[in-house]
Design a protein around this motif. Structure first.
Motif, PDB file in Angstrom:
ATOM      1  N   ASN A  23       0.801  -1.226   0.000  1.00  0.00           N
ATOM      2  CA  ASN A  23       0.000   0.000   0.000  1.00  0.00           C
ATOM      3  C   ASN A  23       0.831   1.273   0.000  1.00  0.00           C
ATOM      4  O   ASN A  23       0.301   2.365  -0.159  1.00  0.00           O
ATOM      5  CB  ASN A  23      -0.949   0.020   1.203  1.00  0.00           C
ATOM      6  CG  ASN A  23      -0.212  -0.050   2.523  1.00  0.00           C
ATOM      7  OD1 ASN A  23       0.296  -1.114   2.866  1.00  0.00           O
ATOM      8  ND2 ASN A  23      -0.155   1.047   3.252  1.00  0.00           N
ATOM      9  N   SER A  24       2.162   1.155   0.155  1.00  0.00           N
ATOM     10  CA  SER A  24       2.984   2.369   0.170  1.00  0.00           C
ATOM     11  C   SER A  24       4.420   2.015  -0.187  1.00  0.00           C
ATOM     12  O   SER A  24       4.809   0.847  -0.234  1.00  0.00           O
ATOM     13  CB  SER A  24       2.948   3.036   1.558  1.00  0.00           C
ATOM     14  OG  SER A  24       3.536   2.199   2.530  1.00  0.00           O
ATOM     15  N   LEU A  28       4.271  -0.374  -3.047  1.00  0.00           N
ATOM     16  CA  LEU A  28       3.304   0.256  -3.941  1.00  0.00           C
ATOM     17  C   LEU A  28       3.869   0.376  -5.350  1.00  0.00           C
ATOM     18  O   LEU A  28       3.175   0.091  -6.337  1.00  0.00           O
ATOM     19  CB  LEU A  28       2.912   1.636  -3.400  1.00  0.00           C
ATOM     20  CG  LEU A  28       1.944   2.452  -4.262  1.00  0.00           C
ATOM     21  CD1 LEU A  28       0.630   1.724  -4.468  1.00  0.00           C
ATOM     22  CD2 LEU A  28       1.701   3.836  -3.632  1.00  0.00           C
ATOM     23  N   THR A  32       2.388  -1.593  -8.516  1.00  0.00           N
ATOM     24  CA  THR A  32       1.934  -0.778  -9.646  1.00  0.00           C
ATOM     25  C   THR A  32       2.553  -1.252 -10.949  1.00  0.00           C
ATOM     26  O   THR A  32       1.853  -1.406 -11.969  1.00  0.00           O
ATOM     27  CB  THR A  32       2.290   0.703  -9.408  1.00  0.00           C
ATOM     28  OG1 THR A  32       1.637   1.165  -8.216  1.00  0.00           O
ATOM     29  CG2 THR A  32       1.863   1.568 -10.579  1.00  0.00           C
ATOM     30  N   ARG A  36       0.688  -2.876 -14.045  1.00  0.00           N
ATOM     31  CA  ARG A  36       0.780  -2.143 -15.320  1.00  0.00           C
ATOM     32  C   ARG A  36       1.201  -3.064 -16.464  1.00  0.00           C
ATOM     33  O   ARG A  36       0.817  -2.851 -17.619  1.00  0.00           O
ATOM     34  CB  ARG A  36       1.771  -0.986 -15.180  1.00  0.00           C
ATOM     35  CG  ARG A  36       1.856  -0.078 -16.405  1.00  0.00           C
ATOM     36  CD  ARG A  36       2.615   1.194 -16.084  1.00  0.00           C
ATOM     37  NE  ARG A  36       4.042   0.974 -15.956  1.00  0.00           N
ATOM     38  CZ  ARG A  36       4.906   1.032 -16.975  1.00  0.00           C
ATOM     39  NH1 ARG A  36       4.454   1.275 -18.198  1.00  0.00           N
ATOM     40  NH2 ARG A  36       6.180   0.854 -16.767  1.00  0.00           N
ATOM     41  N   GLN A  52      -7.037  -0.570  -0.107  1.00  0.00           N
ATOM     42  CA  GLN A  52      -8.069  -0.256  -1.095  1.00  0.00           C
ATOM     43  C   GLN A  52      -7.752   1.055  -1.817  1.00  0.00           C
ATOM     44  O   GLN A  52      -7.965   1.175  -3.029  1.00  0.00           O
ATOM     45  CB  GLN A  52      -9.438  -0.183  -0.419  1.00  0.00           C
ATOM     46  CG  GLN A  52      -9.948  -1.494   0.130  1.00  0.00           C
ATOM     47  CD  GLN A  52     -10.310  -2.509  -0.953  1.00  0.00           C
ATOM     48  OE1 GLN A  52     -10.332  -2.187  -2.147  1.00  0.00           O
ATOM     49  NE2 GLN A  52     -10.588  -3.732  -0.539  1.00  0.00           N
ATOM     50  N   GLU A  53      -7.235   2.018  -1.074  1.00  0.00           N
ATOM     51  CA  GLU A  53      -6.853   3.276  -1.707  1.00  0.00           C
ATOM     52  C   GLU A  53      -5.695   3.057  -2.672  1.00  0.00           C
ATOM     53  O   GLU A  53      -5.661   3.626  -3.773  1.00  0.00           O
ATOM     54  CB  GLU A  53      -6.447   4.294  -0.630  1.00  0.00           C
ATOM     55  CG  GLU A  53      -5.893   5.602  -1.173  1.00  0.00           C
ATOM     56  CD  GLU A  53      -6.843   6.365  -2.078  1.00  0.00           C
ATOM     57  OE1 GLU A  53      -6.347   7.186  -2.891  1.00  0.00           O
ATOM     58  OE2 GLU A  53      -8.068   6.141  -1.983  1.00  0.00           O
ATOM     59  N   ALA A  54      -4.742   2.208  -2.273  1.00  0.00           N
ATOM     60  CA  ALA A  54      -3.627   1.884  -3.168  1.00  0.00           C
ATOM     61  C   ALA A  54      -4.129   1.178  -4.418  1.00  0.00           C
ATOM     62  O   ALA A  54      -3.685   1.473  -5.533  1.00  0.00           O
ATOM     63  CB  ALA A  54      -2.607   1.019  -2.437  1.00  0.00           C
ATOM     64  N   ARG A  56      -6.990   1.479  -5.796  1.00  0.00           N
ATOM     65  CA  ARG A  56      -7.649   2.472  -6.645  1.00  0.00           C
ATOM     66  C   ARG A  56      -6.619   3.249  -7.457  1.00  0.00           C
ATOM     67  O   ARG A  56      -6.817   3.512  -8.649  1.00  0.00           O
ATOM     68  CB  ARG A  56      -8.471   3.426  -5.778  1.00  0.00           C
ATOM     69  CG  ARG A  56      -9.306   4.426  -6.574  1.00  0.00           C
ATOM     70  CD  ARG A  56      -9.863   5.510  -5.684  1.00  0.00           C
ATOM     71  NE  ARG A  56      -8.806   6.332  -5.107  1.00  0.00           N
ATOM     72  CZ  ARG A  56      -8.164   7.293  -5.780  1.00  0.00           C
ATOM     73  NH1 ARG A  56      -8.463   7.527  -7.061  1.00  0.00           N
ATOM     74  NH2 ARG A  56      -7.220   7.992  -5.189  1.00  0.00           N
ATOM     75  N   ARG A  57      -5.514   3.609  -6.812  1.00  0.00           N
ATOM     76  CA  ARG A  57      -4.461   4.354  -7.506  1.00  0.00           C
ATOM     77  C   ARG A  57      -3.770   3.494  -8.565  1.00  0.00           C
ATOM     78  O   ARG A  57      -3.412   3.981  -9.644  1.00  0.00           O
ATOM     79  CB  ARG A  57      -3.436   4.855  -6.499  1.00  0.00           C
ATOM     80  CG  ARG A  57      -3.948   5.935  -5.561  1.00  0.00           C
ATOM     81  CD  ARG A  57      -2.942   6.224  -4.457  1.00  0.00           C
ATOM     82  NE  ARG A  57      -1.638   6.630  -4.987  1.00  0.00           N
ATOM     83  CZ  ARG A  57      -0.551   6.783  -4.246  1.00  0.00           C
ATOM     84  NH1 ARG A  57      -0.604   6.530  -2.948  1.00  0.00           N
ATOM     85  NH2 ARG A  57       0.578   7.172  -4.797  1.00  0.00           N
ATOM     86  N   ILE A  58      -3.577   2.230  -8.251  1.00  0.00           N
ATOM     87  CA  ILE A  58      -2.877   1.341  -9.175  1.00  0.00           C
ATOM     88  C   ILE A  58      -3.716   1.031 -10.401  1.00  0.00           C
ATOM     89  O   ILE A  58      -3.226   1.030 -11.534  1.00  0.00           O
ATOM     90  CB  ILE A  58      -2.491   0.022  -8.457  1.00  0.00           C
ATOM     91  CG1 ILE A  58      -1.443   0.291  -7.382  1.00  0.00           C
ATOM     92  CG2 ILE A  58      -1.969  -1.010  -9.455  1.00  0.00           C
ATOM     93  CD1 ILE A  58      -1.207  -0.893  -6.452  1.00  0.00           C
ATOM     94  N   GLY A  59      -5.008   0.758 -10.172  1.00  0.00           N
ATOM     95  CA  GLY A  59      -5.850   0.298 -11.275  1.00  0.00           C
ATOM     96  C   GLY A  59      -5.460  -1.117 -11.660  1.00  0.00           C
ATOM     97  O   GLY A  59      -4.829  -1.844 -10.895  1.00  0.00           O
TER      98      GLY A  59
END
Length: 301
Positions: A23-24, A28, A32, A36, A52-54, A56-59
């Motif tokens: 998550n960080s 992270l 990512t 990708r 969950q926030e991570a 969302r950022r990653i997709g």
């Protein structure tokens, strides 16, 4: 190979990758890049809201699962559910870790917290998922070492650092233990003809959120010191490249160790790194392995 960058990561579609502490920071970035390039990435995190926030950022193709490496009960519950849901796991990146200052702290199982989180939790997790990894073609376990392992020493009479505790030394010992574990895992995998590879990496000196967190209880002066120190480090995107190469480069062999090529391996392009003498010592590997099996109750190979 020189000049390796994340542009060299091959297509990861069809692969299941588990990244602890995703998550960080380094985790992270690693999650990512894997997503990708097409991998299904399991974000194994202690704080699922942050996970969950991570995500969302990653997709991409990600899922979030709760894992507290400082609790063997959490590790077992996580591994049992994951092993059922994903019979084949292609990649396990043992990235999560803690850096603490101040007095000695212990995990839920009574382990010194650095050792319990950074090494013993990952030892148990890897053993519990090894069957799923062996079911994959070309699976890898990537362990996250540190340049601090080079000056650390293991005390097998006091692995939990109950005497003369110093937080910085405890962190270094935990990273040496992590490195010894990764090297010994490679020996045992090759000895049994396992298709799984054990690879190590370290990020040099990298700007992550672990150091500022470690200074939080030291007040304003501590925060100033932490952030001043971070000015001398490399970006987290660069720091994650050694573990991403270890995870994805088709030419990587089990037992290799990657880190930055710059002065004292602190920063720069990815290259093969050097192990300390104790990290490469087979006797240290055997002794630590026996201790880890006894402490965690997880036996494999």
């Amino acid at each position: 190979m020189t000049g390796w960058t994340t542009d060299r990561i091959p297509d990861q579609h069809g692969r299941v990758a588990v990244v602890t502490g995703a998550n960080s920071g380094l985790g992270l970035v690693t999650a990512t890049e894997l997503a990708r390039h097409g991998a299904h990435v399991v974000l194994a995190v202690r704080d699922t809201a942050a996970g969950q926030e991570a995500a969302r950022r990653i997709g991409g193709d990600t899922e979030v699962r709760e894992l507290d490496l400082a609790s063997l009960a959490s590790v077992r519950a996580f591994a049992a559910k994951l092993a059922t849901d994903h019979p084949v796991i292609d990649l396990l990146v043992n990235n999560a870790g803690v850096v603490l200052l101040g007095p000695r702290r212990t995990s839920a199982d009574g382990f010194e917290l650095h050792l319990g989180t950074n090494m013993l939790g990952h030892f148990a997790l890897t053993g519990l998922l090894l069957g799923n990894l062996a079911a994959a073609r070309g699976a890898r376990v990537v362990g996250l070492s540190s340049i601090t392992h080079k000056t650390a020493r293991l005390d097998f009479d006091d692995l939990m650092f109950t005497r003369g505790y110093r937080a910085a030394s405890a962190y270094g010992r935990s990273k040496l233990a992590t490195t010894v574990f990764g090297v010994e895992l490679d020996r045992r995998l090759r000895a049994t003809g396992s298709p799984v590879a054990s690879v190590l990496a370290h990020p040099g000196l990298t700007r992550t959120n672990l150091t500022p967190r470690a200074w939080e209880d030291r007040g304003r002066l501590g925060r100033v010191i932490a952030w001043a120190g971070l000015l001398a480090t490399q970006p987290v995107e660069q720091g994650a490249q050694p573990q991403l190469r270890a995870a994805t480069d088709p030419e990587v062999r089990s037992g290799q160790f990657f880190g930055p090529a710059g002065p004292w391996e602190t920063r720069g392009r990815v290259t093969e790194a050097r192990l300390s003498r104790e990290a490469a010592d087979p006797d240290a590997g055997r002794r630590l392995w026996a201790a880890a099996e006894e402490l965690t109750g997880v036996r494999y190979l």
